[in-house]
Design a protein around this motif. Structure first.
Motif, PDB file in Angstrom:
ATOM      1  N   ALA A  73       1.218  -0.974  -0.269  1.00 23.83           N
ATOM      2  CA  ALA A  73      -0.212  -0.118   0.011  1.00 23.83           C
ATOM      3  C   ALA A  73       0.571   1.309  -0.353  1.00 23.83           C
ATOM      4  O   ALA A  73       0.515   2.560  -0.790  1.00 23.83           O
ATOM      5  N   VAL A  74       1.673   0.699   0.580  1.00 23.94           N
ATOM      6  CA  VAL A  74       2.800   2.524   1.152  1.00 23.94           C
ATOM      7  C   VAL A  74       3.493   2.513  -0.472  1.00 23.94           C
ATOM      8  O   VAL A  74       3.406   4.147  -0.632  1.00 23.94           O
ATOM      9  N   GLY A  75       4.041   1.219  -0.805  1.00 26.53           N
ATOM     10  CA  GLY A  75       4.742   2.177  -2.550  1.00 26.53           C
ATOM     11  C   GLY A  75       3.318   1.781  -3.534  1.00 26.53           C
ATOM     12  O   GLY A  75       3.526   2.847  -4.321  1.00 26.53           O
ATOM     13  N   ALA A  76       2.076   2.054  -3.731  1.00 22.00           N
ATOM     14  CA  ALA A  76       1.257   2.004  -4.276  1.00 22.00           C
ATOM     15  C   ALA A  76       0.947   3.582  -4.322  1.00 22.00           C
ATOM     16  O   ALA A  76       0.716   4.591  -5.618  1.00 22.00           O
ATOM     17  N   ASN A  77       1.203   4.170  -3.061  1.00 18.50           N
ATOM     18  CA  ASN A  77       0.960   5.830  -2.655  1.00 18.50           C
ATOM     19  C   ASN A  77       1.876   6.502  -3.142  1.00 18.50           C
ATOM     20  O   ASN A  77       2.121   7.311  -4.344  1.00 18.50           O
TER      21      ASN A  77
END
Length: 277
Positions: A73-77
């Motif tokens: 999720a952090v990388g997707a952001n």
């Protein structure tokens, strides 16, 4: 009048939910793994993942959406994991952690094992290092064209172009990658699929070195057997054999064994249950 207003509001809200959707899916596995290069060769392996898939459509028929894993999720952001797309009659534009045009068209050999066993079936591509990236692809009557570029804000970024074609069980494609600061890579493949048996041959060349490989996969009732062999740019040879048995309901028994001849060499193997939700 009040009832009419409430009914109209409910209809608009319902239409909105029909046009946009967030779906959950996932996978999990459990089993044992073997690595001959380790002091303690046997280990347990287990994992569970959830995937968010977002989709929608404009009033004019333009489709849009995205997807990412919960653990990314952090990388997707930040655009370094997951992907976002918009598509229509013009084709499809994707951004994020997307494959280069060459990788999108040519792909990898068929892999084996519950855990991937080092993913030694995967070809080497130049466009795997820098994200986010953007790729455009367009398909018509079996012909697919693709263009991509990695984040141009990086000092070294990769751009790529590729074309593929499929007809009557035969398929093939070729791709070209270029690092703006120098190195280039050409890779292509041919393949065929008939009556549950799929074969694929790949060849790539970069800076005077070659990589090439072959995989064959056959499905017979609930059983699928896969084998591959690949030689990488460094001259190391990797080969593997695996099988899976479909238990139904999204569960399957999966196992494989791979020989990795990099350096001192090692043998990898695993076996267990795989689940899809």
């Amino acid at each position: 009048m009040k009832k009419l207003l409430l009914a109209s509001t409910a209809l608009v809200m319902t239409a909105g939910y029909a046009a946009a959707d967030v779906a959950l899916s996932g996978s999990a596995r459990m089993g044992i793994a073997y690595d001959s290069s380790l002091a303690r060769e046997l280990s347990f392996t287990s994992r569970a993942r959830v995937v968010f898939t977002l989709s929608g459509e404009t009033d004019g028929g333009l489709a849009f959406g995205g997807s990412f894993r919960a653990d990314n999720a952090v990388g997707a952001n930040a655009g370094t994991a997951g992907s976002v797309f918009v598509s229509g009659t013009f084709g499809r534009l994707s951004m994020g952690d997307v494959a280069s045009a060459a990788e999108f068209i040519v792909g990898d050999l068929s892999g084996v094992g519950l855990t991937g066993l080092g993913d030694l079936n995967e070809n080497t591509y130049l466009g795997n290092a820098t994200r986010p990236a953007a790729r455009y692809d367009y398909s018509m009557d079996g012909l697919t064209l693709a263009l991509s570029i990695d984040n141009p804000s990086n000092a070294a970024f990769v751009y790529s172009v590729a074309v593929g074609y499929e007809m009557n069980g035969f398929m093939g494609g070729i791709g070209y990658e270029k690092v703006n600061s120098g190195a280039s890579h050409t890779i292509g493949y041919i393949g065929a699929e008939f009556e549950g048996v799929t074969g694929k041959l790949t060849y790539g060349r970069s800076a005077g070195a070659n990589q090439y490989g072959l995989s064959i996969s056959g499905s017979f009732d609930a059983t699928t057997v896969t084998a591959f062999g690949r030689r990488d740019f460094a001259g190391a040879t990797h080969y593997g054999l695996g099988a899976s048995y479909d238990l139904g309901g999204g569960a399957s028994l999966v196992g494989g064994i791979v020989r990795n001849d990099t350096g001192a060499g090692s043998t990898l193997a695993d076996f267990g249950l795989n689940f899809s939700f």
